[in-house]
Write an enzyme that holds these catalytic residues in place. Sequence first.
Site, PDB file in Angstrom:
ATOM      1  CG  ASP A  14      -1.714   1.205   1.437  1.00 21.47           C
ATOM      2  OD1 ASP A  14      -2.421   1.577   0.490  1.00 21.47           O
ATOM      3  OD2 ASP A  14      -1.649   1.815   2.522  1.00 21.47           O
ATOM      4  CG  ASP A  16      -1.757   7.867   0.298  1.00 15.08           C
ATOM      5  OD1 ASP A  16      -0.675   7.962  -0.308  1.00 15.08           O
ATOM      6  OD2 ASP A  16      -2.805   8.422  -0.091  1.00 15.08           O
ATOM      7  CG  ASP A 203      -2.161   2.466   6.545  1.00 15.11           C
ATOM      8  OD1 ASP A 203      -2.596   2.176   5.400  1.00 15.11           O
ATOM      9  OD2 ASP A 203      -2.196   3.624   7.003  1.00 15.11           O
TER      10      ASP A 203
END
Length: 266
Positions: A14, A16, A203
């Site tokens: 991922d 951001d 996250d």
Amino acid sequence: MTPNIATKLIVFTDLDGTLLDHDTYSWSPAEPALDEMKSRGVPLVLASSKTAFELVALRKELGFEHCPAIVENGAGLLPAYEEPDDNAQQHAQILKALSELPSALRAKYEGFSDWSAAECAEKTGLPLAQAMSARQRQFSEPGLWSGTQEQLQDFETKLAEKGISARQGGRYLTLSFGATKADWMSRILDDFDPKPKTMALGDAPNDVEMIVEADFGVIIKNTHGAGIARLDETVEASIVRTIQSGPTGWNIEVQARLKQIYEEEE
């Protein structure tokens, strides 16, 4: 696809809040691990809510343009070395479905397409040029939800009747026709023989399937939202949760895995 097909490891990540700092979008703390990956020929597959138009430049800046990138939360794929095309049929279908919702319910969702480029830049913190790329959707529509949980359930139910799913990421509620990052992870692995070990880092809830599917799953500490709730005990036992957030935590875990796989065999 032309990364090292004999690699022992492939990393899916991922962006951001994971490889990129949530506030500054910098990956600088992760450079030691990225450099080692390049020296060992370990592919890096970006897997993000970002568009192909955003990722094509970022992928090149990172030095992994020879690897595919999973775009718009798994709704599409940007092949290795390629530039994005202009096919936005799925996105148009999503906007049509939104327009057909009851007006009171529709008003609770502000998507990127509802904002001008300047508004998108202001709300996302992106430079104007990047915000323009972020609005060039092909497969999905991210946005902000301002209604109640009950209204959200109604919103999701009505869209599901048209085959559209809603997934909460680190920042945005993203609408798409349901493909996930994990779906593409499996397809990308088909190009490798023998199959390498997989590592996935993220996250937010939209990263869970990818993290669980990987041989080495890593949940990056989320300092800007609820993050990923505790999973089933069996799953928790097989993954790592970082102490450090963002690219700092990313760097630590990727370097540790590279050491385990490569250096201990040398």
